[in-house]
Scaffold this active site. Structure first.
Site, mmCIF file in Angstrom:
data_model
loop_
_atom_site.group_PDB
_atom_site.id
_atom_site.type_symbol
_atom_site.label_atom_id
_atom_site.label_comp_id
_atom_site.label_asym_id
_atom_site.label_seq_id
_atom_site.Cartn_x
_atom_site.Cartn_y
_atom_site.Cartn_z
ATOM 1 N N HIS A 1 1.999 5.058 -0.901
ATOM 2 C CA HIS A 1 1.646 6.433 -1.272
ATOM 3 C C HIS A 1 2.789 6.998 -2.110
ATOM 4 O O HIS A 1 3.939 6.551 -2.007
ATOM 5 C CB HIS A 1 1.370 7.267 -0.019
ATOM 6 C CG HIS A 1 0.026 6.947 0.595
ATOM 7 N ND1 HIS A 1 -1.072 7.752 0.437
ATOM 8 C CD2 HIS A 1 -0.392 5.894 1.346
ATOM 9 C CE1 HIS A 1 -2.109 7.212 1.070
ATOM 10 N NE2 HIS A 1 -1.726 6.088 1.633
ATOM 11 N N HIS B 1 0.891 -1.186 0.000
ATOM 12 C CA HIS B 1 0.000 0.000 0.000
ATOM 13 C C HIS B 1 0.917 1.220 0.000
ATOM 14 O O HIS B 1 1.364 1.671 1.053
ATOM 15 C CB HIS B 1 -0.884 -0.071 1.256
ATOM 16 C CG HIS B 1 -1.804 1.097 1.452
ATOM 17 N ND1 HIS B 1 -3.179 0.999 1.340
ATOM 18 C CD2 HIS B 1 -1.564 2.389 1.791
ATOM 19 C CE1 HIS B 1 -3.732 2.164 1.609
ATOM 20 N NE2 HIS B 1 -2.773 3.030 1.884
ATOM 21 N N CYS C 1 -3.226 11.490 3.671
ATOM 22 C CA CYS C 1 -3.650 11.043 5.004
ATOM 23 C C CYS C 1 -3.864 12.264 5.886
ATOM 24 O O CYS C 1 -2.953 13.087 6.023
ATOM 25 C CB CYS C 1 -2.627 10.094 5.622
ATOM 26 S SG CYS C 1 -3.105 9.622 7.296
ATOM 27 N N ASN D 1 -2.431 7.733 -2.772
ATOM 28 C CA ASN D 1 -1.862 6.425 -3.101
ATOM 29 C C ASN D 1 -1.314 6.474 -4.524
ATOM 30 O O ASN D 1 -1.691 7.335 -5.318
ATOM 31 C CB ASN D 1 -2.957 5.356 -3.072
ATOM 32 C CG ASN D 1 -3.582 5.211 -1.724
ATOM 33 O OD1 ASN D 1 -4.502 5.942 -1.386
ATOM 34 N ND2 ASN D 1 -3.068 4.296 -0.943
HETATM 35 P P1 HMG Z 1 -11.602 8.494 20.437
HETATM 36 O O1 HMG Z 1 -12.009 9.928 20.505
HETATM 37 O O2 HMG Z 1 -10.406 8.070 21.224
HETATM 38 O O3 HMG Z 1 -12.809 7.484 20.734
HETATM 39 O O4 HMG Z 1 -11.373 8.144 18.901
HETATM 40 P P2 HMG Z 1 -13.797 7.309 21.911
HETATM 41 O O5 HMG Z 1 -14.054 5.840 22.017
HETATM 42 O O6 HMG Z 1 -13.357 8.072 23.123
HETATM 43 O O7 HMG Z 1 -15.120 8.004 21.329
HETATM 44 C C1 HMG Z 1 -15.219 9.388 21.086
HETATM 45 C C2 HMG Z 1 -16.470 9.661 20.277
HETATM 46 O O8 HMG Z 1 -16.393 9.037 18.994
HETATM 47 C C3 HMG Z 1 -17.733 9.111 20.928
HETATM 48 O O9 HMG Z 1 -18.797 9.963 20.527
HETATM 49 C C4 HMG Z 1 -17.889 7.773 20.256
HETATM 50 O O10 HMG Z 1 -19.228 7.309 20.271
HETATM 51 C C5 HMG Z 1 -17.451 8.085 18.834
HETATM 52 P P3 HMG Z 1 -19.332 11.139 21.515
HETATM 53 O O11 HMG Z 1 -19.748 10.442 22.773
HETATM 54 O O12 HMG Z 1 -18.168 12.102 21.712
HETATM 55 O O13 HMG Z 1 -20.456 11.745 20.723
HETATM 56 N N1 HMG Z 1 -16.942 6.925 18.124
HETATM 57 C C6 HMG Z 1 -17.362 6.572 16.899
HETATM 58 N N2 HMG Z 1 -18.268 7.106 16.066
HETATM 59 C C7 HMG Z 1 -18.449 6.489 14.876
HETATM 60 N N3 HMG Z 1 -17.774 5.376 14.500
HETATM 61 C C8 HMG Z 1 -16.870 4.817 15.311
HETATM 62 C C9 HMG Z 1 -16.640 5.425 16.569
HETATM 63 N N4 HMG Z 1 -15.817 5.123 17.582
HETATM 64 C C10 HMG Z 1 -16.011 6.057 18.542
HETATM 65 N N5 HMG Z 1 -16.216 3.736 14.902
HETATM 66 C C11 HMG Z 1 -11.333 6.614 17.075
HETATM 67 C C12 HMG Z 1 -10.949 6.852 18.516
HETATM 68 C C13 HMG Z 1 -10.619 5.373 16.608
HETATM 69 C C14 HMG Z 1 -12.842 6.449 16.967
HETATM 70 C C15 HMG Z 1 -10.890 7.866 16.245
HETATM 71 O O14 HMG Z 1 -9.559 8.128 16.524
HETATM 72 C C16 HMG Z 1 -11.087 7.693 14.764
HETATM 73 O O15 HMG Z 1 -12.209 7.578 14.281
HETATM 74 N N6 HMG Z 1 -9.957 7.663 14.007
HETATM 75 C C17 HMG Z 1 -10.022 7.419 12.577
HETATM 76 C C18 HMG Z 1 -8.841 8.037 11.893
HETATM 77 C C19 HMG Z 1 -8.867 7.690 10.436
HETATM 78 O O16 HMG Z 1 -9.893 7.296 9.887
HETATM 79 N N7 HMG Z 1 -7.712 7.875 9.770
HETATM 80 C C20 HMG Z 1 -7.584 7.597 8.379
HETATM 81 C C21 HMG Z 1 -7.651 6.128 8.073
HETATM 82 S S1 HMG Z 1 -6.116 5.278 8.341
HETATM 83 C C22 HMG Z 1 -5.223 5.530 6.905
HETATM 84 O O17 HMG Z 1 -5.641 6.276 6.062
HETATM 85 C C23 HMG Z 1 -3.957 4.727 6.668
HETATM 86 C C24 HMG Z 1 -4.155 3.607 5.652
HETATM 87 O O18 HMG Z 1 -4.593 4.123 4.412
HETATM 88 C C25 HMG Z 1 -2.812 2.880 5.454
HETATM 89 C C26 HMG Z 1 -1.636 3.824 5.186
HETATM 90 O O19 HMG Z 1 -1.677 4.570 4.201
HETATM 91 O O20 HMG Z 1 -0.740 3.816 5.997
HETATM 92 C C27 HMG Z 1 -5.183 2.594 6.128
HETATM 93 MG MG MG Z 2 -3.297 4.966 2.867
#
Ligand code: HMG
Ligand code: MG
Length: 307
Positions: A209, A207, A240, A249
């Site tokens: 970028h 994967h 990202c 990517n």
């Molecule tokens: P947090 O703030 O630590 O979570 O986030 P929490 O458990 O304390 O919850 C906080 C709030 O989020 C709560 O809502 C939860 O209900 C809600 P509130 O009470 O404040 O209203 N919540 C959610 N809502 C919807 N869906 C969920 C969810 N979980 C909790 N699943 C968390 C932790 C993991 C949720 C947050 O950090 C997050 O969503 N991160 C996502 C980041 C992301 O998507 N990054 C990009 C993708 S990774 C990437 O691109 C790399 C990749 O391509 C590979 C590469 O290139 O290397 C894959």
């Molecule tokens: Mg990626």
């Protein structure tokens, strides 16, 4: 008789590509993109991510999108799920494959999913268990496999440790993310060699970028190493949100052109893919990010500047 080696492309444009768009992209546009990609022969299309809308508002329509998706037989539509909450929502919306995502760097793990690497793996345990009970396939991602935007170079062994943890828990494949695109064939091969000691090479995916323009070379090196699956995004969409300056990517068109040139069978119609790249670039108001698309369009005598 020589047998053609098959390559599998996991199209991540609708997720990795669109998660970083400044402007909101309509759900209908995402659905049309997914449909066009399937028309072009893509059989694995990462459709959305069930993450917190506070963190990634671009993916907030995940449930609506998955419910509206016209699924085609033989096409997989995996979605990202960072925790059980995300998994349950994805399952309720009809997901049949999910991906959990960890990092090889502690700093990136904290920035991206707000927990340590060890905590992230613990968080995935209930996801693996629930997925097994529901018959849902789980893919594993490891980010920052070459370098981290906050820590610099990452040791190949650190990548192997996380890859091994995901594979041991039941990930059918581990996708190795060069999140900020600093890898070169030499660093990528060292990383692959470390991971291959703990995960079978046919269960590894690249994967890459393209921030430094090395992604096609890294796909080539990985293919020669024995990796047969690559993630890419049409038109090179993306970046990202937690890795400043990282570009999208590697473009799917560029990977397909390379692999076809190497004699691989991808099952993808490059012309149809180029048309999809032109269409989404037009919708987003920019030139296609794929050099192959730009070259083929120039050859068609219809160079269109989308901006
Ligand atoms: P947090 O703030 O630590 O979570 O986030 P929490 O458990 O304390 O919850 C906080 C709030 O989020 C709560 O809502 C939860 O209900 C809600 P509130 O009470 O404040 O209203 N919540 C959610 N809502 C919807 N869906 C969920 C969810 N979980 C909790 N699943 C968390 C932790 C993991 C949720 C947050 O950090 C997050 O969503 N991160 C996502 C980041 C992301 O998507 N990054 C990009 C993708 S990774 C990437 O691109 C790399 C990749 O391509 C590979 C590469 O290139 O290397 C894959
Ligand atoms: Mg990626």
């Amino acid at each position: 008789m020589t047998l053609t080696r098959k390559a599998r492309i996991v199209e991540v444009g609708p997720r990795d590509g669109l998660q970083n768009e400044k402007r909101a992209v309509a759900t209908a546009t995402k659905l049309e993109l997914i449909d066009r990609l399937a028309d072009a022969g893509l059989r694995d299309i990462e459709a959305a991510s069930f993450v917190s809308p506070k963190w990634i508002p671009q993916m907030a329509d995940h449930g609506e999108l998955m419910r509206a998706l016209k699924r085609r037989p033989g096409v997989n539509y995996p979605v990202l799920t960072p925790n059980l909450k995300g998994f349950e929502a994805a399952l309720a919306a009809g997901a049949e494959e999910v991906a959990v995502f960890a990092a090889a760097s502690e700093s990136f793990s904290r920035k991206n999913i707000n927990c340590s690497i060890a905590e992230s793996i613990e968080r995935f345990d209930p996801v693996f268990a629930a997925a097994k009970a529901a018959g849902v396939r789980v893919r594993g991602y490891v980010s920052t496999v070459i370098a981290c935007p906050y820590e610099g170079p990452i040791a190949p062994q650190a990548v192997a440790d996380v890859a091994e943890a995901l594979y041991a828990r039941g990930a059918y494949e581990v996708s190795l993310g060069d999140t900020i695109g600093t890898g070169t064939p030499a660093t990528v091969e060292r990383m692959l060699a470390a991971v291959a000691r703990v995960v079978p090479v046919e269960r590894m995916a690249g994967h890459y970028h393209d921030t430094y323009g090395m992604a096609v070379a890294n796909v080539d090196a990985s293919w020669r190493f024995g990796v047969g699956t690559f993630d890419s995004s049409v038109s090179g969409l993306g970046g990202c949100p937690y890795a400043k300056g990282a570009t999208g990517n590697v473009a799917t068109e560029d990977v397909v052109y390379l692999l076809h040139g190497l004699g691989a069978d991808t099952g993808i119609d490059l012309d149809a893919l180029v048309d999809t790249s032109l269409w989404i670039s037009g919708v987003l108001g920019r030139e296609p990010g794929s050099r192959v698309t730009r070259a083929l369009v120039a050859r068609r005598g219809e160079l269109v500047t989308a901006c």
